[in-house]
Design a protein around this motif. Structure first.
Motif, PDB file in Angstrom:
ATOM      1  N   THR A 134     -68.081   9.031 -54.372  1.00 45.57           N
ATOM      2  CA  THR A 134     -67.849  10.148 -55.282  1.00 45.57           C
ATOM      3  C   THR A 134     -66.370  10.507 -55.298  1.00 45.57           C
ATOM      4  O   THR A 134     -65.764  10.666 -56.358  1.00 45.57           O
ATOM      5  N   SER A 135     -65.776  10.607 -54.106  1.00 45.52           N
ATOM      6  CA  SER A 135     -64.342  10.913 -54.033  1.00 45.52           C
ATOM      7  C   SER A 135     -63.522   9.864 -54.772  1.00 45.52           C
ATOM      8  O   SER A 135     -62.573  10.185 -55.486  1.00 45.52           O
ATOM      9  N   VAL A 146     -64.315  16.128 -63.612  1.00 47.59           N
ATOM     10  CA  VAL A 146     -64.354  15.950 -62.161  1.00 47.59           C
ATOM     11  C   VAL A 146     -65.590  16.610 -61.566  1.00 47.59           C
ATOM     12  O   VAL A 146     -66.281  16.023 -60.722  1.00 47.59           O
ATOM     13  N   GLU A 147     -65.899  17.822 -62.030  1.00 49.79           N
ATOM     14  CA  GLU A 147     -67.062  18.515 -61.458  1.00 49.79           C
ATOM     15  C   GLU A 147     -68.363  17.822 -61.859  1.00 49.79           C
ATOM     16  O   GLU A 147     -69.322  17.813 -61.089  1.00 49.79           O
ATOM     17  N   SER A 203     -68.720  15.057 -59.390  1.00 55.91           N
ATOM     18  CA  SER A 203     -69.143  15.469 -58.050  1.00 55.91           C
ATOM     19  C   SER A 203     -70.571  15.992 -58.067  1.00 55.91           C
ATOM     20  O   SER A 203     -71.302  15.809 -57.089  1.00 55.91           O
ATOM     21  N   ALA A 204     -71.007  16.601 -59.183  1.00 54.94           N
ATOM     22  CA  ALA A 204     -72.401  17.035 -59.266  1.00 54.94           C
ATOM     23  C   ALA A 204     -73.319  15.817 -59.241  1.00 54.94           C
ATOM     24  O   ALA A 204     -74.358  15.812 -58.559  1.00 54.94           O
ATOM     25  N   ASN A 214     -71.439  19.198 -48.529  1.00 52.57           N
ATOM     26  CA  ASN A 214     -72.522  18.592 -47.748  1.00 52.57           C
ATOM     27  C   ASN A 214     -72.106  18.408 -46.300  1.00 52.57           C
ATOM     28  O   ASN A 214     -70.965  18.077 -46.018  1.00 52.57           O
ATOM     29  N   LEU A 265     -67.832  21.040 -54.383  1.00 44.69           N
ATOM     30  CA  LEU A 265     -69.191  20.540 -54.521  1.00 44.69           C
ATOM     31  C   LEU A 265     -69.396  19.319 -53.620  1.00 44.69           C
ATOM     32  O   LEU A 265     -70.357  19.232 -52.877  1.00 44.69           O
ATOM     33  N   ALA A 266     -68.458  18.371 -53.740  1.00 50.10           N
ATOM     34  CA  ALA A 266     -68.606  17.129 -52.987  1.00 50.10           C
ATOM     35  C   ALA A 266     -68.352  17.346 -51.499  1.00 50.10           C
ATOM     36  O   ALA A 266     -68.795  16.573 -50.674  1.00 50.10           O
ATOM     37  N   ILE A 316     -63.877  10.350 -58.514  1.00 47.69           N
ATOM     38  CA  ILE A 316     -63.136  11.535 -58.969  1.00 47.69           C
ATOM     39  C   ILE A 316     -61.653  11.195 -59.077  1.00 47.69           C
ATOM     40  O   ILE A 316     -61.003  11.485 -60.088  1.00 47.69           O
ATOM     41  N   PRO A 340     -70.864   9.866 -50.562  1.00 45.89           N
ATOM     42  CA  PRO A 340     -69.737  10.818 -50.565  1.00 45.89           C
ATOM     43  C   PRO A 340     -68.367  10.163 -50.767  1.00 45.89           C
ATOM     44  O   PRO A 340     -67.620  10.596 -51.646  1.00 45.89           O
ATOM     45  N   SER A 367     -70.528  14.748 -44.764  1.00 48.55           N
ATOM     46  CA  SER A 367     -69.145  14.294 -44.837  1.00 48.55           C
ATOM     47  C   SER A 367     -68.235  15.187 -44.001  1.00 48.55           C
ATOM     48  O   SER A 367     -67.094  14.836 -43.739  1.00 48.55           O
ATOM     49  N   ALA A 411     -58.476  19.416 -58.626  1.00 52.20           N
ATOM     50  CA  ALA A 411     -59.199  18.682 -59.668  1.00 52.20           C
ATOM     51  C   ALA A 411     -58.309  18.334 -60.863  1.00 52.20           C
ATOM     52  O   ALA A 411     -58.781  17.739 -61.819  1.00 52.20           O
ATOM     53  N   VAL A 433     -62.267  14.950 -46.136  1.00 52.92           N
ATOM     54  CA  VAL A 433     -62.774  16.030 -46.976  1.00 52.92           C
ATOM     55  C   VAL A 433     -63.090  15.467 -48.343  1.00 52.92           C
ATOM     56  O   VAL A 433     -62.487  14.491 -48.784  1.00 52.92           O
ATOM     57  N   GLY A 434     -64.076  16.080 -49.015  1.00 55.48           N
ATOM     58  CA  GLY A 434     -64.429  15.637 -50.361  1.00 55.48           C
ATOM     59  C   GLY A 434     -63.341  16.035 -51.344  1.00 55.48           C
ATOM     60  O   GLY A 434     -62.401  16.747 -51.000  1.00 55.48           O
ATOM     61  N   MET A 435     -63.474  15.563 -52.587  1.00 56.43           N
ATOM     62  CA  MET A 435     -62.450  15.847 -53.582  1.00 56.43           C
ATOM     63  C   MET A 435     -62.662  17.182 -54.287  1.00 56.43           C
ATOM     64  O   MET A 435     -61.778  17.682 -54.949  1.00 56.43           O
ATOM     65  N   THR A 436     -63.868  17.757 -54.202  1.00 60.19           N
ATOM     66  CA  THR A 436     -64.129  19.064 -54.795  1.00 60.19           C
ATOM     67  C   THR A 436     -64.974  19.863 -53.820  1.00 60.19           C
ATOM     68  O   THR A 436     -65.472  19.313 -52.840  1.00 60.19           O
ATOM     69  N   LEU A 471     -73.553  14.563 -55.738  1.00 56.12           N
ATOM     70  CA  LEU A 471     -74.385  15.441 -54.912  1.00 56.12           C
ATOM     71  C   LEU A 471     -75.863  15.171 -55.158  1.00 56.12           C
ATOM     72  O   LEU A 471     -76.679  15.117 -54.239  1.00 56.12           O
TER      73      LEU A 471
END
Lengths: 287, 217
Positions: free
Chosen positions: B148-149, B199-200, B203-204, A282, A278-279, B152, B145, A285, A112, A273-276, B207
């Motif tokens: 979101t990436s 960043v979080e 991503s929140a 799920n 959290l992401a 970020i 998704p 993905s 991050a 893969v997501g960037m965090t 989500l």
């Protein structure tokens, strides 16, 4: 395009309309191109003086060495990142919470954080004034890229192991293998196959990010490019040449990644893969 | 460390600039990405090629070079000579990010099974109704998704603006490390935590959007 979800196969009226749109689009594109060439010519950007340096062997030599520096920085960073990724990827899969949690935190932290501030940290904390065996900027770029790409690869790696059918590890346990053996003999080799295309794609990211080394005067294409345009005052031309070099290298890598995807993984979806955390949590993905 | 905490308003204002840069670039790259993806999957071949060429070239160019074009090369042609730095930064980040947005949206459209559209046509929905009620909602949900990436990555990429003199968070970090070289690591951690919060948050948000749009299949 009859197999599109967006529209049905066009009928005769629609085809005429599409042809009209095509003619208009071509006319606009051609007009824009002609205008651009005339504009650049008017500003004196197409003269030999602006492009001349890129025909001189001295300059080409310097650019060639800068390209090698860029490639070697990206290459070294990726090799180190793979090691980092395997260590922390396996760490995140560990059964022991005291291994899993620190690995999780390290991966999340570096995933991050912008690469540029990692470079600044490396350079101003350890690299400045002859640090890193006199190669401060170079090593700072490599280490910063290692941390970021390593964290991403740790996630790719974990996803790769988790993407394998459960029967693989169950069968391995059933014939009496130990945890380490299951990982190193059964899961790792298969996961590597799944993650190779993602790894090559990550090389593109690493290669593009070497350009940031300019901020801490690391050698490489962007640093040399800056020197050239400051000296020759041909900003546009230098930017075009340097960008073209990056694009060519990245396209070659992309072709390799696509080929590997087809050879090793087949028609299955590429690993993403997501960037965090959290992401990436799920299931959609991680499919 | 005293220097950082007594000047903490400078840290906050730097992150405020980073947020402005990220939000504005996010809006413009979303708009640009929608235009690009419309060209890329539309029926007009010429526009399809144009969009594909643009996406391929820009995706493989480092963001720093895009910034070089806007901040260094364009002024020699007489462009952007009086444009504010923030706006130039937004232009550079958006030109770069819209290609990734385009790809994210395209992958979303590709996940919609063709049977969905065929069934919609079979029950007599028109082209617009088909897009409005059947294809786009599913496509958008599948794009969340990867989008979101993308956003970020974009938020982190705004740090490149520091190289070109925009006084956002990374620029400010360098300012503080120059003045307090003995505590570089701690300054780094403060700024890293700032970015991690951003960043979080993104991503929140992603989500949340994804959960809200979840449909039974």
């Amino acid at each position: 395009m009859s197999s599109s979800v967006l529209f049905d196969s066009p009928g005769p009226k629609t085809r005429v309309r599409h042809r009209l749109y095509t003619v208009i689009a071509v006319a606009v594109v051609v007009a824009a191109a002609v205008w651009l060439v005339m504009f650049l010519d008017d500003k004196g950007q197409l003269t030999d003086a602006k492009w001349h340096v890129f025909t001189l062997t001295d300059y080409l030599n310097v650019i060639w060495h800068a390209l090698l520096d860029t490639l070697s920085m990206a290459g070294a960073a990726i090799v180190l990142a793979v090691i980092f990724g395997v260590v922390f990827g396996v760490g995140k899969l560990s059964d022991h919470a005291f291994v899993r949690w620190p690995s999780f935190l390290v991966v999340e932290f570096f995933r991050a954080t912008p690469v540029l501030i990692l470079m600044l940290l490396m350079f101003f904390q350890w690299g400045i004034g002859g640090g890193f065996w006199g190669h401060g900027p170079y090593v700072s770029v490599v280490l910063a890229l290692m941390l970021y790409n390593g964290a991403v690869l740790a996630e790719v790696f974990r996803a790769g192991v988790l993407s394998l059918p459960k029967g693989q590890s169950e069968a391995a346990y059933a014939i009496g293998m130990r945890k380490t053996q299951v990982m190193t003999i059964v899961l790792l080799p298969q996961a590597v196959k799944v993650m190779l295309p993602a790894l090559i794609s990550q090389c593109v990211v690493a290669l593009k990010d070497t350009s940031l080394g300019m901020y801490i005067v690391a050698p490489g294409l962007t640093y040399i490019g800056r020197q050239i345009y400051i000296e020759q005052r041909n900003q546009l031309q230098t930017a075009l040449v340097i960008s073209a070099l990056y694009i060519i290298c990245n396209l070659i890598l992309t072709v390799i990644a696509t080929w590997m995807q087809r050879r090793l993984v087949g028609t299955k979806k590429p690993l993403e893969v997501g960037m965090t955390a959290l992401a990436g949590a799920n299931p959609t993905s991680a499919k | 460390m005293h220097d950082v905490f007594s000047n903490f308003d400078k840290v906050l204002s730097a992150f405020w600039l980073t947020i402005q840069l990220a939000v504005l670039s996010g809006i413009f790259s979303l708009l640009g990405g929608i235009v690009l993806v419309a060209m890329r999957i539309g029926p007009i071949a010429v526009l399809r090629w144009l969009a594909t060429i643009y996406v391929t070239l820009v995706r493989n160019t480092p963001l720093l070079m895009v910034f070089t074009f806007i901040f260094v090369a364009a002024p020699t042609l007489g462009w952007f000579t009086t444009t504010p730095f923030l706006l130039k930064g937004v232009i550079a980040v958006s030109l770069y990010t819209c290609t990734f947005v385009c790809e994210a949206l395209r992958s979303g459209v590709n996940t919609v099974p063709i049977g969905q559209a065929e069934a919609a046509r079979a029950i007599g929905l028109t082209f617009t109704q088909n897009l409005r009620h059947i294809v786009l909602p599913q496509a958008f949900h599948a794009s969340v998704p990867p989008l979101t990436s993308t956003f970020i990555a974009m938020a982190k990429n705004t740090s490149v603006a520091a190289v070109f003199g925009l006084a956002e968070a990374t620029f400010r970090m360098r300012y503080f490390t120059n003045r307090n070289a003995d505590v570089t690591i701690w300054i780094f951690i403060i700024f890293a935590v700032g970015y991690i919060i951003l960043v979080e948050l993104i991503s929140a948000g992603g989500l949340l959007l994804e959960r809200r749009g979840k449909a039974a299949r």
